[in-house]
Structures are given as C-alpha cells and as structure tokens.
Design an enzyme around this catalytic site. Structure first.
Site, mmCIF file in Angstrom:
data_model
loop_
_atom_site.group_PDB
_atom_site.id
_atom_site.type_symbol
_atom_site.label_atom_id
_atom_site.label_comp_id
_atom_site.label_asym_id
_atom_site.label_seq_id
_atom_site.Cartn_x
_atom_site.Cartn_y
_atom_site.Cartn_z
ATOM 1 N N THR A 11 0.834 -1.212 0.000
ATOM 2 C CA THR A 11 0.000 0.000 0.000
ATOM 3 C C THR A 11 0.866 1.260 0.000
ATOM 4 O OG1 THR A 11 -1.630 -1.254 1.248
ATOM 5 C CG2 THR A 11 -1.887 1.129 1.233
ATOM 6 N N LYS A 100 7.314 2.055 11.767
ATOM 7 C CA LYS A 100 7.501 2.464 13.180
ATOM 8 C C LYS A 100 8.056 1.333 14.037
ATOM 9 C CE LYS A 100 2.973 1.309 12.885
ATOM 10 N NZ LYS A 100 1.885 1.694 12.027
ATOM 11 N N GLU A 124 9.519 10.357 9.027
ATOM 12 C CA GLU A 124 8.347 11.232 9.216
ATOM 13 C C GLU A 124 7.039 10.436 9.191
ATOM 14 O OE1 GLU A 124 8.159 14.905 9.717
ATOM 15 O OE2 GLU A 124 6.319 13.921 10.366
ATOM 16 N N ILE A 131 0.728 13.667 9.128
ATOM 17 C CA ILE A 131 0.852 14.836 10.019
ATOM 18 C C ILE A 131 2.326 15.168 10.206
ATOM 19 C CG2 ILE A 131 0.346 15.752 12.314
ATOM 20 C CD1 ILE A 131 -1.848 13.622 12.562
ATOM 21 N N GLY A 182 -12.054 -1.851 6.079
ATOM 22 C CA GLY A 182 -10.620 -1.725 5.852
ATOM 23 C C GLY A 182 -9.940 -0.760 6.811
ATOM 24 N N GLU A 185 -7.128 -4.011 10.782
ATOM 25 C CA GLU A 185 -6.464 -5.192 10.217
ATOM 26 C C GLU A 185 -7.261 -6.455 10.577
ATOM 27 O OE1 GLU A 185 -3.460 -5.102 8.671
ATOM 28 O OE2 GLU A 185 -2.906 -3.018 9.090
ATOM 29 N N ASP A 196 0.748 -0.393 18.920
ATOM 30 C CA ASP A 196 1.095 0.542 17.840
ATOM 31 C C ASP A 196 1.281 1.960 18.417
ATOM 32 O OD1 ASP A 196 0.971 1.203 14.760
ATOM 33 O OD2 ASP A 196 -0.432 2.589 15.707
ATOM 34 N N LYS A 200 4.677 4.488 18.796
ATOM 35 C CA LYS A 200 4.682 5.876 18.308
ATOM 36 C C LYS A 200 5.009 6.864 19.431
ATOM 37 C CE LYS A 200 1.454 4.865 14.541
ATOM 38 N NZ LYS A 200 0.028 4.724 14.211
HETATM 39 N N1 HSE Z 1 -2.751 0.810 12.230
HETATM 40 C C1 HSE Z 1 -2.283 2.151 12.247
HETATM 41 C C2 HSE Z 1 -3.406 3.069 12.727
HETATM 42 C C3 HSE Z 1 -1.782 2.554 10.886
HETATM 43 O O1 HSE Z 1 -4.562 2.637 12.781
HETATM 44 O O2 HSE Z 1 -3.147 4.224 13.067
HETATM 45 C C4 HSE Z 1 -0.948 3.794 10.855
HETATM 46 O O3 HSE Z 1 0.206 3.692 11.627
#
Ligand code: HSE
Length: 405
Positions: A11, A100, A124, A131, A182, A185, A196, A200
């Site tokens: 993607t 990340k 970035e 962003i 979509g 996941e 996640d 970050k």
């Molecule tokens: N799975 C991540 C989210 C994708 O939903 O923010 C972008 O890092």
C-alpha cells in the site's frame, strides 16, 4: 537526476511511486533535480503494472548500484527491513521509512550508523501518517524544552471509540465493521491492545526529550475492555474516551503510557474523531501546540515518505542532526503517575456513596437512569499506587478508566 529505490510495493510503496509520479513537477521544484524511481524491490510480480519496468527481486542489485542514493523502506517488519536498512546506511545511502516497528526497535542504532556514514535515516511517516510531527520536533521546536507529548496516535482505535461514542455500539461490533471497511487489520491486536500507539509515543518522546525511550518500557493498556456502558457515563459527564499516548515530565522524572482516558471538551484532543490523529505538544516557551490530520492511508503516508526523500535529496553527503541520544531515558514507575480515576461500581449510588467516600474521600458521583444496578464516581487526583491500594479495599468495583478533566 537523483535515483531512489523503494523496498516493498504494498500500500505505502505503491503510494510512494504514485506521489513521486503525480507530483513530479512539485518535487523537482523543491529538490532542484528530478527524483526517479530506479528500482522497486518486491518478491511478487505485478503483471500489467508499469512497476514491472523497475521491479527487482534481489536487494543486492540496489545495494551495489552507486547511482541509488536514497532508499524508501516501506516493507515493514524488523527482519529483512532491518538488515536492508543497515546495509544501505553502511553503504552511505540515506534511508527513509514508514516502519515504526523498526524505528522503535532499532532507530537509535540506525541513526548512529547514518551519522557515521554521512547519510540520513528519516521516519516522518512512522508517527501520525501525513501529520508533520517528526520534522517539527527535530527542527521547528528545537528551541523548546518540551515537557509533554500527548497524542491520539492510532486511527483504528480512534475510529472504534468514535463509533462507540456516537452510536452507542459495543466494541466487538464496531471492530467487525471497521475490519469490513478496511479501517482495522484482520489481526487487530497491535492496534486495539495499544502496542502501535506505544511504539509511536516512544518515538515521539525520544525526539522530544533527546534520550531514547524504549517502547518496551512504555506502560500500555488497549481499548478491548471499553464498553457501550462506559460511553453512557461519558455522555452524562460531558466527556469522551480516547486512547491516548502520553509522555510527560514531572519534576525531574518522565512517565510514558498508553491507555484509554476520559477527557472533556476543554481538552484539545476531545474533538479528534474517526480515523484522524492529533498530537499535542507542550513546550516551555511556546505553551500549547497541536498537530492534526490523517494518521494513516496510502497517499497521506506516502506523502510523508516522499517529504523525507526530498529532505534527503537536498542533503546528500550530510547527516542532519537529530536530538535522539543513545542513552535510555529512565521512566517513572507507573505507580507514581497521577491521574483522576473514573470507577464503575455495583449497587445503587444512595446505598454506597458513603462507603466509597470513606475510602476515596470526596468523589464526583454519577448515575445513569437506565443503569439501575450500578453507578460510577470520579476520584480526585491521586497516584496510581494509591488508587490501587484504595480500590483493593472496596468491594463491587466493576471497571476503571483514567480521567483527565
Ligand atoms: N494501524 C495504524 C493506525 C496505521 O490505525 O493508526 C498507521 O500507523
């Protein structure tokens, strides 16, 4: 001509090729030269796609081509992506990425290698998609002493919580719907369990405070236990529940955590809905500042990767300084962190308030008429350890969400 290679034609990788093609003139204007994709690396074939003209399956073709000066690693993971990135940087080729997981796990080492070989490792797109936040932390805010970064850093969970908030739906139902659209996941664990967002906030905190924050040190709670009932109370209190990644300086110490938090309309993150992300930064000179936009998606993420390609193209042979030291930032024990706590309890408010206040002192009590068998209260500010100790003394607690209002 500046030649780049793209690792991975998924993607984001196909988005990078598309952004470079569609915005060719804008990119040339900013770089002063044309940027050309010489290779795309992928194990798959893409019959009928123009990418076939530049598709390779063997990374050594890219690594051994001296014309390739910049590599966009958008394949993901920490296996081959790590090896390929390391080899590229050691060969003096700059690398940029949306990965990340790799930045959180090996960013310190990879930036160090880039520095030693006069090239750059940029990321970035790793936080907040399109962003601009990594570059502002590196440059625009470099005069600041930053003491807080708090963000809605995950689009999937913000979408789920927004739907739960506006439609009164349950987590499992919204997750299924998000998967069908979509937005989530097939295996949503990294998103809904907060991992996640944990990676970050570790990356953003490392840049904000100048010492690297190990994502494994970040206290993380996801949103799987949040229910439609929680949102009934949230509405009664004029609040919303958001999954926040927060790091903050308290005295001379820092904490870093990801968890669902109840916030009210005075919080700038309250209005951030659906798949949008936002990052709030507090600096000692600037005060409050917030960055808002699309935190994911093919073209927004690809645009951020291409912004790194342009930056790297402008700085061939020169490593740009990144305020990210390789000493590990020690984090406070989570028990020392202060919050208010929203607590749901079995029974009626009238019968139990006295009992609650004997343990917690004065609380803000709330009941919802349709919920006859339970009530809730919000404590004063206290340390997590103090909350746990008090909660252990009170029978009938159903659940707890941290509250910042
Ligand atoms: N799975 C991540 C989210 C994708 O939903 O923010 C972008 O890092």
């Amino acid at each position: 001509m500046i030649y780049v290679a793209v690792l991975g034609y998924g993607t984001v990788g196909s988005g990078v090729v598309e952004v470079l093609e569609r915005n060719k003139e804008a990119v040339r204007g900013k770089t002063g030269d044309e940027i050309k994709v010489k290779y795309v690396l992928d194990l798959r074939e893409f019959p009928g796609d123009p990418v076939m003209d530049v598709l390779v399956h063997d990374y050594s073709v890219i690594l051994n081509d001296p014309e390739v000066q910049i590599i966009a690693e958008v394949m993901g993971g920490t296996g081959a992506a790590y090896t390929f990135t390391k080899q590229a940087l050691e060969a003096g080729k700059s690398v940029c990425t949306s990965n990340k997981a790799l930045v959180a796990a090996h960013g310190t080492e990879l930036m160090h290698i880039a520095e030693a070989h006069n090239c750059n490792y940029m990321f970035e797109a790793s936080c907040g998609g399109a962003i601009p936040i990594i570059r502002p932390l590196r440059t625009s805010l470099s005069a600041e002493v930053i003491d807080e970064v708090t963000g809605i850093l995950n689009g999937t969970t913000n979408y789920i919580l927004s739907e739960m908030s506006t439609k009164g739906a349950e987590f499992d139902d919204v997750l299924r719907e998000a998967q069908a659209k979509g937005y989530a996941e097939a295996n949503p664990e990294a998103d809904v369990e907060g991992h996640d967002a944990g990676r970050k906030i570790a990356i953003l905190s490392s840049l904000a405070y100048g010492q690297y924050v190990d994502y494994e040190d970040v206290y993380t709670e996801g949103i799987t236990k949040i229910t439609a009932t929680d949102f009934k109370y949230a509405a009664a209190l004029g609040t919303r529940v958001k999954l926040l990644g927060t790091s903050k300086k308290v005295g001379s110490k820092y904490f870093c955590m990801v968890c669902p938090v109840m916030i009210d309309a005075e919080n700038p993150l309250y209005g951030v809905m659906d798949v949008f992300n936002a990052i709030f930064v507090h600096g000692n000179m600037l005060g409050d500042c917030m960055f808002y936009g699309s935190g994911a998606g093919k073209l927004p993420t690809a645009s951020a990767v291409v912004s790194d390609i342009i930056d790297e193209a402008r700085h061939i042979g020169k490593c740009l300084v990144t305020n990210w030291d390789n000493s590990r930032l020690p984090l406070m024990d989570i028990g020392e962190v202060e919050n208010r706590f929203f607590v749901r309890m079995k029974g009626s408010l009238i019968d139990n308030l006295c009992r609650v206040e004997k343990v917690f002192g004065k609380v803000q009590a709330v009941s919802v008429p349709e919920l006859a068998d339970e009530f809730a209260f919000v404590t004063d500010v206290m340390r997590e350890a103090e909350y746990r100790e008090k909660a252990a003394r009170l029978d009938g607690i159903l659940s707890m969400i941290r509250a910042r209002f």
